[in-house]
Every structure is written in structure tokens, then in C-alpha cells.
Design a protein around this motif. Sequence first.
Motif, PDB file in Angstrom:
ATOM      1  N   LEU A 114       2.573  -2.629 -13.792  1.00  0.00           N
ATOM      2  CA  LEU A 114       1.763  -1.414 -13.785  1.00  0.00           C
ATOM      3  C   LEU A 114       0.515  -1.577 -14.653  1.00  0.00           C
ATOM      4  N   VAL A 115       0.666  -2.257 -15.786  1.00  0.00           N
ATOM      5  CA  VAL A 115      -0.489  -2.502 -16.653  1.00  0.00           C
ATOM      6  C   VAL A 115      -1.526  -3.352 -15.928  1.00  0.00           C
ATOM      7  N   MET A 116      -1.082  -4.417 -15.284  1.00  0.00           N
ATOM      8  CA  MET A 116      -2.014  -5.304 -14.586  1.00  0.00           C
ATOM      9  C   MET A 116      -2.683  -4.596 -13.408  1.00  0.00           C
ATOM     10  N   ASN A 117      -1.964  -3.701 -12.748  1.00  0.00           N
ATOM     11  CA  ASN A 117      -2.586  -2.943 -11.659  1.00  0.00           C
ATOM     12  C   ASN A 117      -3.777  -2.136 -12.169  1.00  0.00           C
ATOM     13  N   LEU A 118      -3.617  -1.520 -13.340  1.00  0.00           N
ATOM     14  CA  LEU A 118      -4.709  -0.719 -13.895  1.00  0.00           C
ATOM     15  C   LEU A 118      -5.818  -1.594 -14.461  1.00  0.00           C
ATOM     16  N   VAL A 119      -5.455  -2.719 -15.060  1.00  0.00           N
ATOM     17  CA  VAL A 119      -6.471  -3.603 -15.642  1.00  0.00           C
ATOM     18  C   VAL A 119      -7.365  -4.187 -14.555  1.00  0.00           C
ATOM     19  N   PHE A 120      -6.756  -4.651 -13.459  1.00  0.00           N
ATOM     20  CA  PHE A 120      -7.520  -5.293 -12.384  1.00  0.00           C
ATOM     21  C   PHE A 120      -7.862  -4.328 -11.251  1.00  0.00           C
ATOM     22  N   ARG A 121      -7.601  -3.018 -11.497  1.00  0.00           N
ATOM     23  CA  ARG A 121      -7.955  -1.965 -10.528  1.00  0.00           C
ATOM     24  C   ARG A 121      -7.318  -2.218  -9.161  1.00  0.00           C
ATOM     25  N   THR A 122      -6.021  -2.499  -9.182  1.00  0.00           N
ATOM     26  CA  THR A 122      -5.252  -2.712  -7.959  1.00  0.00           C
ATOM     27  C   THR A 122      -4.276  -1.555  -7.783  1.00  0.00           C
ATOM     28  N   ASP A 123      -4.344  -0.874  -6.662  1.00  0.00           N
ATOM     29  CA  ASP A 123      -3.466   0.280  -6.401  1.00  0.00           C
ATOM     30  C   ASP A 123      -3.486   1.263  -7.577  1.00  0.00           C
ATOM     31  N   VAL A 124      -4.688   1.591  -8.029  1.00  0.00           N
ATOM     32  CA  VAL A 124      -4.823   2.449  -9.206  1.00  0.00           C
ATOM     33  C   VAL A 124      -4.231   3.837  -8.954  1.00  0.00           C
ATOM     34  N   ALA A 125      -4.534   4.408  -7.787  1.00  0.00           N
ATOM     35  CA  ALA A 125      -4.047   5.755  -7.490  1.00  0.00           C
ATOM     36  C   ALA A 125      -2.521   5.792  -7.445  1.00  0.00           C
ATOM     37  N   ALA A 126      -1.916   4.805  -6.777  1.00  0.00           N
ATOM     38  CA  ALA A 126      -0.452   4.768  -6.679  1.00  0.00           C
ATOM     39  C   ALA A 126       0.181   4.531  -8.043  1.00  0.00           C
ATOM     40  N   THR A 127      -0.436   3.678  -8.854  1.00  0.00           N
ATOM     41  CA  THR A 127       0.104   3.393 -10.185  1.00  0.00           C
ATOM     42  C   THR A 127       0.036   4.621 -11.075  1.00  0.00           C
ATOM     43  N   ASN A 128      -1.103   5.293 -11.066  1.00  0.00           N
ATOM     44  CA  ASN A 128      -1.233   6.509 -11.876  1.00  0.00           C
ATOM     45  C   ASN A 128      -0.282   7.597 -11.400  1.00  0.00           C
ATOM     46  N   ARG A 129      -0.036   7.649 -10.100  1.00  0.00           N
ATOM     47  CA  ARG A 129       0.896   8.647  -9.576  1.00  0.00           C
ATOM     48  C   ARG A 129       2.320   8.371 -10.066  1.00  0.00           C
ATOM     49  N   LYS A 130       2.719   7.106 -10.081  1.00  0.00           N
ATOM     50  CA  LYS A 130       4.052   6.757 -10.581  1.00  0.00           C
ATOM     51  C   LYS A 130       4.200   7.131 -12.051  1.00  0.00           C
ATOM     52  N   LEU A 131       3.180   6.813 -12.839  1.00  0.00           N
ATOM     53  CA  LEU A 131       3.241   7.139 -14.262  1.00  0.00           C
ATOM     54  C   LEU A 131       3.279   8.648 -14.485  1.00  0.00           C
ATOM     55  N   LYS A 132       2.496   9.367 -13.695  1.00  0.00           N
ATOM     56  CA  LYS A 132       2.459  10.824 -13.844  1.00  0.00           C
ATOM     57  C   LYS A 132       3.794  11.451 -13.450  1.00  0.00           C
ATOM     58  N   GLU A 133       4.382  10.985 -12.351  1.00  0.00           N
ATOM     59  CA  GLU A 133       5.671  11.526 -11.918  1.00  0.00           C
ATOM     60  C   GLU A 133       6.760  11.223 -12.937  1.00  0.00           C
ATOM     61  N   TYR A 134       6.733  10.017 -13.488  1.00  0.00           N
ATOM     62  CA  TYR A 134       7.726   9.667 -14.506  1.00  0.00           C
ATOM     63  C   TYR A 134       7.557  10.537 -15.751  1.00  0.00           C
TER      64      TYR A 134
END
Length: 261
Positions: A114-134
Motif C-alpha cells: 500500500l505504501v509503494m502504491n501511494l509513493v509511485f502513484r499506482t492505484d491511488v484511489a483504490a489504495t486510499n479507499r482501502k485505508l479509509k474503509e479500514y
Amino acid sequence: MDEEDSVGANKCPVCGSDPRTHPGLRFKINTKCYHRICEGCVDRHFSSGKAECPVGGCHVSLWKREWRTQTFEDLKIEREVEIRRRVTKILDRREEEFETKRDYDDFLELREELVMNLVFRTDVAATNRKLKEYAQANGIKTDPTDGPEPGAKAPRRKDMAPDAADQSGLIKGLKRIVIPEAKAPYDPFMGMPRTREYYEVKESYITRVRGKPAEAMLAGGYDFAQYMDESLLRAFAGLGVFIEDEMSARDNTAIPVPGPT
């Protein structure tokens, strides 16, 4: 890049202030768009409340408190460190919370992904959604600068399933939550019946002694009648306890000491 170009690159992109002409000029960054502007521009644009980033083409809404002093010279490192801090704050789990070591390793791998997705801007929306739901499922406040969404209610611990370690389903292998049994309230009389067979509290006693209605008197947080009743109960609580019987029972159960041979 020579020294002159390096100093020129440090100009404020909003007002054009240059460290060469403004000694002591200090810059600040934010952790959303990571634009870097001088303190003067931060004060001018954000002292009245939330506003858009003043850098041209950026429309990110920010509060003044979201601007802070830059820690690392490289903004890429600054951004990655901030992302890791934010994700770790949300996914904060220890090894003892998992059933097995393999489950904990899988969790660490998931968090790094999840960290690497945000760092390299990969699936940012889906990653942020997972973190928000959790975060919402586990009652974690993710962004202290933003208020709750209209009509949204923060989950309360008592509303969560008592045996669910993660209701969002993002993290696997967590141990079930075991709620300890409630302890019985402390009883200073150790189970002895609190009977009032040795005395009786009458309203006339209190009124005659004080000359006032009982409702007008308080003692130690109690109604005066309750205070007197509690005091008499404790005073007479020893009646019916026979010390000699208890001592003889104690002596009978004592281990005899062998005499000299």
C-alpha cells in the motif's frame, strides 16, 4: 547546477522572493501537493481559513496548519516518509495480535504494498479507499484537519462486533478479541450480609438533632439520612462476629510444631 542556479531554484513560486535579496527567508511545504512556498505567502493566503494552494495550476484545498517546515532536502524522500508515517498510523498492528508469524509477515507485506502504491502513484484511489474503509471500520481518525462528512457518524467501539479484530476484512490472521469478564464491585464487607437488624434510623432523629428537614442537609456527597444509615451500619457491622470462635477455628487448623525429641 552551479550555486547561482541553486539559489534561483529556491525562489518562492508565488511571490518570487529570493534568499539572496531576503536573508533569512524560510520556506514551508504541505503533505498533500508538496508545493514549497515562503512563510509570507502561507500567512497571506491561509490566515483567514481554508484556501487553495496558491501555486499556479494547483487547486488543492489546505489549512494553514497543514504547512510545515521541510525536513529533507529531497522532496521525494519527504513525501515517502510522510506516506509511510500516515499508512503506519492507520495500519498499526503488532506481531502478538496475529495468530501466526506468517500472518504477521503477510500483514507487513500488505502494508508495504500500500505504501509503494501511494509513493509511485499506482492505484491511488483504490489504495486510499482501502485505508479509509479500514480506518472507519476500526474507529481510527485519519485526517485531523478535516471534519466528518455531512451526515456521517464515527463508529463507536461498543457498536463493533465483540469478536472481530478487523471488520473491514483488509487484514487477515488477526486473533479474535476476547473481552474479559467484568469484575464484581469491591465489597468492603467481604460478602457479609448488610442487615439493619441492630438499629433503625428514624426521620424524627435527624430533624430533632439538626432542626432542619433532612432534604436540606448533605454530608460527604450523601443525603444526611443515607450518611447516618451508612455510619451506623459500619458501627454495628461487627456485632455477631465472635472472636473466640474464630481463634479456636484458626488454632484447630494450624499445623502443629513438633517438639524436641
